[in-house]
Scaffold this active site. Structure first.
Site, short mmCIF file in Angstrom:
data_model
loop_
_atom_site.label_atom_id
_atom_site.label_comp_id
_atom_site.label_asym_id
_atom_site.label_seq_id
_atom_site.Cartn_x
_atom_site.Cartn_y
_atom_site.Cartn_z
N LYS A 123 -42.13 -45.55 -1.75
CA LYS A 123 -42.58 -47.03 -2.04
C LYS A 123 -41.73 -47.55 -3.19
O LYS A 123 -41.56 -46.81 -4.02
CB LYS A 123 -44.09 -47.29 -2.15
CG LYS A 123 -44.84 -46.56 -3.20
CD LYS A 123 -44.77 -47.14 -4.66
CE LYS A 123 -45.48 -46.53 -5.66
NZ LYS A 123 -45.04 -47.07 -7.06
N ASP A 163 -52.40 -44.33 -5.85
CA ASP A 163 -51.40 -44.86 -4.64
C ASP A 163 -51.65 -44.29 -3.31
O ASP A 163 -51.09 -44.86 -2.33
CB ASP A 163 -49.98 -44.47 -5.07
CG ASP A 163 -49.60 -45.55 -6.33
OD1 ASP A 163 -50.23 -46.47 -6.75
OD2 ASP A 163 -48.45 -45.05 -7.08
#
Ligand code: C5P
Length: 298
Positions: free
Chosen positions: A10, A134
């Site tokens: 990401k 995350d």
């Protein structure tokens, strides 16, 4: 039986720090975006739980989130099954690209399939949250808003697809140190980017509040960000707490041309080109599938 699972990286398209909380963590409002740079996990039925990693810079012991994810899932399901796991790293470690967190999410999804467990998304999200801020994002992928420590996920409509140039410095930065340098004020109730639920990605500012602190720790990062800006990036930012700096370009071809120009100038960082990955494609490509013959351990 052996299953293979892809684990994508990401970037944070936007990251706003709302304040320091009483528990020491920082309250965030961030816009996550998956990109098509990936690790690959192969999970094979086995007696015990083992992990092999092809990157010596990544610990293969109890510090690795993959093993911690496997143990947490076993505990949740009250089983004592094993798995031989191999991890092939394509995502640079310690660079703010979420590699370790993505591996953990892929392990949860892959082991659920390998062990045939009846465990829902909400349970995986709860396990993931305990592993790292995350991890829950990587159970969704695409474009998503993360609030709280970043673990509270609202999937959003996909941001426009873009080419991405990643500049990977030969050093990492410490996430804890970057947050520690912020000197962020204590959290107050107000300040969220948007009070609307499901705001579009375009409502998030072109901003990463961790950048000044990271660039103070490693001034080199600012120079890399300027290189991307000068190469015509639509947006050039630090990803998470760094040390990866990324630039968005209209498409992959433009990104490749910019990467070539940056590389010929000797940037002092590794250069990679990727594309943003929308949620449907993320879903399709992260679904566990039979491993190729000879992949992983039999
Ligand atoms: O969640 P993660 O393990 O990556 O966090 C590493 C460190 O970064 C935490 O121990 C904390 O010091 C800091 N952090 C923070 N606020 C967040 C996420 C991380 O202060 N939202």
């Amino acid at each position: 039986m052996s299953l293979a699972v892809e684990a994508f990286a990401k970037v944070n398209l936007s990251l706003v720090v709302l304040g320091r909380r009483d528990d020491g963590f920082h309250e965030l409002d961030t816009l996550f975006q998956t990109i098509d740079l990936s690790d690959r996990l192969v999970l094979s039925e086995a007696e015990g739980l083992t992990l092999e990693v092809d990157d010596p810079a990544v610990p293969a012991d109890g510090r690795n989130l993959v093993l911690r994810a496997a143990e947490a899932l076993r505990e949740e399901a009250r089983i004592s099954r094993g798995a031989a796991i191999t991890l092939r790293k394509g995502i640079p470690a310690g660079g703010g690209l979420g590699g370790g967190s993505s591996d953990a999410a892929a392990a949860l999804v892959g082991l659920r399939a390998l062990w045939g467990l009846d465990v829902g998304l909400a349970t995986l999200e709860r396990i993931g949250t305990a592993l790292g801020s995350d991890v829950p994002f990587f159970l969704h992928g695409g474009t998503a808003r993360g609030t709280g420590r970043g673990e509270r996920i609202e999937p959003l409509p996909d941001a426009p697809s873009r080419g991405v140039v990643l500049l990977l410095p030969p050093f990492g930065v410490s996430t804890a140190e970057v947050f520690g340098r912020l000197g962020a004020p204590r959290l107050t109730a107000s300040g969220a980017v948007s009070n609307l639920s499901n705001p579009g990605p375009e409502r998030f500012p072109d901003r990463n509040d961790l950048e000044p602190a990271a660039e103070a720790q490693a001034p080199e990062l600012r120079r890399l960000r300027m290189l991307l800006q000068d190469a015509g990036a639509l947006r050039a930012r630090l990803s998470g707490s760094g040390s990866t700096v990324f630039g968005l370009f209209p498409d992959v071809e433009t990104a490749r041309a910019a990467a070539d120009r940056i590389m010929s100038a000797g940037p002092g960082a590794r250069v990679r080109v990727a594309a943003t990955l929308g949620r449907d494609e993320f879903r399709a490509r992260t679904a566990p599938r039979g491993a190729e013959p000879g992949e992983g351990r039999s």
